[in-house]
Design an enzyme around this catalytic site. Structure first.
Site, short mmCIF file in Angstrom:
data_model
loop_
_atom_site.label_atom_id
_atom_site.label_comp_id
_atom_site.label_asym_id
_atom_site.label_seq_id
_atom_site.Cartn_x
_atom_site.Cartn_y
_atom_site.Cartn_z
N GLY A 1 0.68 -1.17 0.05
CA GLY A 1 0.13 -0.04 0.16
C GLY A 1 0.78 1.29 0.03
O GLY A 1 0.26 2.51 0.04
N GLU A 33 4.22 -6.57 1.90
CA GLU A 33 3.93 -6.90 0.61
C GLU A 33 3.75 -5.97 -0.41
O GLU A 33 2.72 -5.77 -0.72
CB GLU A 33 2.44 -7.46 0.78
CG GLU A 33 2.20 -8.68 1.64
CD GLU A 33 0.64 -9.21 2.06
OE1 GLU A 33 -0.27 -8.57 1.47
OE2 GLU A 33 0.39 -10.01 2.94
N PRO A 34 5.00 -5.04 -0.42
CA PRO A 34 4.77 -3.93 -1.23
C PRO A 34 4.69 -4.40 -2.89
O PRO A 34 5.60 -5.32 -3.41
CB PRO A 34 6.09 -3.37 -0.94
CG PRO A 34 7.12 -4.33 -0.55
CD PRO A 34 6.19 -5.34 0.08
N GLY A 35 3.90 -3.74 -3.65
CA GLY A 35 3.82 -4.05 -5.08
C GLY A 35 4.24 -2.42 -5.85
O GLY A 35 5.47 -2.48 -6.42
N ARG A 36 3.38 -1.80 -5.67
CA ARG A 36 3.66 -0.34 -6.57
C ARG A 36 4.91 0.14 -6.17
O ARG A 36 5.60 0.82 -6.88
CB ARG A 36 2.36 0.51 -6.25
CG ARG A 36 2.33 1.64 -6.92
CD ARG A 36 1.47 2.77 -6.54
NE ARG A 36 0.31 2.29 -5.93
CZ ARG A 36 -0.89 2.18 -6.66
NH1 ARG A 36 -0.80 2.59 -8.04
NH2 ARG A 36 -2.14 1.67 -6.25
N TYR A 93 0.59 -1.99 -12.24
CA TYR A 93 -0.92 -1.98 -12.42
C TYR A 93 -1.23 -1.52 -13.80
O TYR A 93 -2.30 -0.82 -14.20
CB TYR A 93 -1.76 -1.36 -11.37
CG TYR A 93 -1.78 -1.84 -9.92
CD1 TYR A 93 -1.86 -3.32 -9.56
CD2 TYR A 93 -0.66 -1.08 -9.08
CE1 TYR A 93 -1.76 -3.65 -8.32
CE2 TYR A 93 -0.61 -1.71 -7.86
CZ TYR A 93 -0.92 -3.22 -7.37
OH TYR A 93 -0.86 -3.59 -6.29
N ARG A 143 -5.58 2.89 -15.74
CA ARG A 143 -5.61 3.65 -14.47
C ARG A 143 -6.06 5.02 -14.60
O ARG A 143 -7.14 5.33 -13.86
CB ARG A 143 -4.23 3.64 -13.91
CG ARG A 143 -3.57 2.18 -13.49
CD ARG A 143 -2.42 2.45 -12.71
NE ARG A 143 -2.73 2.74 -11.35
CZ ARG A 143 -2.46 3.90 -10.77
NH1 ARG A 143 -1.90 4.74 -11.50
NH2 ARG A 143 -3.17 4.29 -9.45
N CYS A 179 -12.81 2.72 -28.59
CA CYS A 179 -14.15 3.66 -28.80
C CYS A 179 -14.93 3.78 -27.21
O CYS A 179 -15.85 3.06 -27.07
CB CYS A 179 -14.97 2.81 -29.78
SG CYS A 179 -14.07 2.83 -31.37
N TYR A 234 -9.61 4.93 -12.30
CA TYR A 234 -9.30 5.82 -11.07
C TYR A 234 -9.05 7.18 -11.06
O TYR A 234 -8.72 7.99 -10.46
CB TYR A 234 -8.12 5.25 -10.32
CG TYR A 234 -7.97 3.65 -10.32
CD1 TYR A 234 -8.79 3.04 -9.58
CD2 TYR A 234 -6.69 3.15 -10.80
CE1 TYR A 234 -8.86 1.58 -9.55
CE2 TYR A 234 -6.75 1.74 -10.73
CZ TYR A 234 -7.61 0.94 -10.19
OH TYR A 234 -7.48 -0.41 -10.16
N1 LLP Z 1 -1.16 -7.25 -0.60
C1 LLP Z 1 -2.55 -7.21 -0.63
C2 LLP Z 1 -3.35 -8.18 -0.02
C3 LLP Z 1 -3.25 -6.35 -1.63
O1 LLP Z 1 -4.42 -6.46 -1.87
C4 LLP Z 1 -2.30 -5.56 -2.57
C5 LLP Z 1 -2.89 -4.66 -3.55
C6 LLP Z 1 -0.92 -5.30 -2.04
C7 LLP Z 1 -0.42 -6.25 -1.08
C8 LLP Z 1 0.04 -4.37 -2.91
O2 LLP Z 1 -0.40 -3.18 -2.85
P1 LLP Z 1 0.58 -2.03 -3.22
O3 LLP Z 1 1.74 -2.04 -2.45
O4 LLP Z 1 0.96 -2.32 -4.60
O5 LLP Z 1 -0.13 -0.71 -3.16
N2 LLP Z 1 -5.04 -1.43 -9.50
C9 LLP Z 1 -4.84 -0.57 -8.27
C10 LLP Z 1 -4.35 -1.00 -7.35
C11 LLP Z 1 -4.91 -2.24 -6.46
C12 LLP Z 1 -4.20 -2.92 -5.35
C13 LLP Z 1 -4.62 -3.99 -5.07
N3 LLP Z 1 -4.03 -4.65 -3.96
C14 LLP Z 1 -4.13 0.78 -9.08
O6 LLP Z 1 -3.64 0.57 -10.00
O7 LLP Z 1 -3.81 1.66 -8.28
#
Ligand code: LLP
Length: 415
Positions: free
Chosen positions: A239, A274-277, A371, A313, A343, A317
């Site tokens: 997050g 659990e970082p993604g972004r 994403y 995105r 379209c 959003y």
């Molecule tokens: N852990 C869990 C359980 C999650 O649901 C998520 C993201 C993450 C970790 C990773 O979160 P991050 O560090 O990337 O914020 N599609 C949206 C974002 C959806 C996130 C869903 N869950 C966007 O493009 O902003």
């Protein structure tokens, strides 16, 4: 803000000019910087050096095998949400014992595959999931390691579509049911309760809600322990927000990790994140080319060859991504709505952007590493773009552009 820099009027990623990538691999095309991915992951790992921890990259943010492979080599763990993501992690050389499995609707086959692979932990989101997991583990003759995803009822103060920690949300087990759910988990013979986790939302730029969630989770962990169920790890989800535009301040990873490390010191809990972004977001760009400039009732449109099919995105959003020409050229500057060929009126990549561009010019949509490709679609029968990793002065295609034939290869007509 991004893995790209402008040198001599040209945009570069590491040692490669992005205009070269666009000509060589075509547009639209995603490009990711290996060094940026590595340094973002290492920022977490380094800041947590004094704490027992595992950084589990959230695969959903960008699941290209090359990206997963880069992280696996660093020793990363992985947070998955499907059997498909598990298969990708294993194919990329990730270790099953560093995989945690999140998600609100794990299917039986997915659970079976994860148990057989020997993953580290299931983040369980409901009581019926506990029962299902117990039954499948019994049938396989194994014990399933579990953590309960609790919903701390904290407002992440982010876009409502990517906020997950509030009451009434489909995610996690409500705070006031959590103790009873732990009781159930501990009573099921084929489960081994190992931890607690939460994830309150995405693109969080303010540390206060994260700290609030941390406190609520630790309180709950203590109450669970007081019931005779000691926990070994705390997982605080992902997050952490990145900087998409100049006036934004990214969440300070070092500060967040230091805060968590200090709070966990002496508790005996190990930490999972659990970082993604935060790992891939700023490491990637979407390259595109201007097709037409169109003037309509005083409004200027730059129609480009990327669209909501490749990067949804902004449409979904109202997310803001910086858009920048690949080369600074002598063009009249004007304010454009940058739109794609799809379209839909919502097929917009950016509105009111001052750009000096002409048809044929290359542009980059920045901070598109997270994403982006993973949420792409074939809407309007558009082949998905190529993906390229930049590694020093090399540009390596890590996924070929889809062909039109492949789009309907699995389809048939009726007799
Ligand atoms: N852990 C869990 C359980 C999650 O649901 C998520 C993201 C993450 C970790 C990773 O979160 P991050 O560090 O990337 O914020 N599609 C949206 C974002 C959806 C996130 C869903 N869950 C966007 O493009 O902003």
């Amino acid at each position: 803000m991004s893995a790209v820099r402008r040198v001599g009027g040209e945009l570069w990623m590491e040692g490669v000019r992005l205009s070269e990538v666009a000509s060589r691999f075509g547009t639209p095309c995603y490009a990711y910087s290996r060094a940026a991915i590595e340094s973002a992951w290492q920022a977490f790992d380094r800041a947590l050096a004094g704490t027992e921890h595992l950084v589990c990259y959230a695969v959903k943010a960008n699941s290209n095998l090359a990206v997963l492979g880069i992280l696996a080599r660093l020793g990363s763990g992985f947070d998955i949400v499907s059997g498909g993501e598990l298969a990708r992690v294993l194919a990329a050389g990730g270790r099953a014992d560093r995989v945690i499995f999140s998600g609100v609707g794990k299917g039986e086959d997915e659970i079976r595959a994860a148990l057989m692979a020997g993953i580290r932990c299931f983040n369980v989101e409901s009581e019926p999931e506990l029962e299902r997991l117990d039954a499948i583990a019994r049938a396989l003759g194994v014990r399933a390691p579990v953590s309960l995803r609790v919903n701390p009822d904290v407002d992440a103060r982010t876009h409502p579509y990517i906020s997950t920690g509030l009451k009434g949300n489909k995610f996690g087990i409500a705070h006031d049911r959590a103790l009873a759910a732990y009781g159930l988990a501990a009573s099921l013979p084929n489960l081994e309760v190992t931890g607690i986790d939460c994830h309150i939302g995405s693109q969080i730029l303010d540390m206060a809600p994260l700290e609030e969630a941390l406190e609520r989770v630790l309180e709950l962990a203590a109450a669970v322990a007081a019931r005779g169920i000691p926990l070994r790890h705390v997982d605080l989800g992902g997050g952490l927000g990145i900087r998409y535009r100049e006036e934004e301040e990214a969440l300070d990873i070092g500060r967040w990790c230091a805060t968590v490390a200090a709070r966990l010191a002496g508790t005996g809990y190990s930490l999972v994140l659990e970082p993604g972004r935060a790992i891939v977001g700023n490491a990637g760009v979407l390259l595109s080319r201007v097709e037409y400039l169109k003037l309509d009732k005083g409004k200027r449109f730059a129609i480009v060859d990327a669209s909501m099919s490749e990067l949804i995105r902004p449409a979904l959003y109202e997310a803001w991504h910086e858009i920048s020409p690949l080369a600074t050229l002598d063009r009249p500057e004007a304010a454009y709505d940058v739109v794609g060929p799809v379209c839909e009126s919502s097929d917009v990549l950016g509105t009111d952007r001052r750009l000096a561009i002409a048809p044929g010019d290359g542009i980059a949509i920045l901070s598109a590493g997270a994403y982006g490709m993973v949420m792409s679609s074939n809407y309007n029968s558009r082949p998905r773009p190529a993906e390229v990793v930049i590694d020093g002065d090399r540009a390596v295609q890590v996924r070929a552009r889809e062909t039109i034939d492949s789009l309907f290869a699995g389809e048939t007509t009726l007799d």
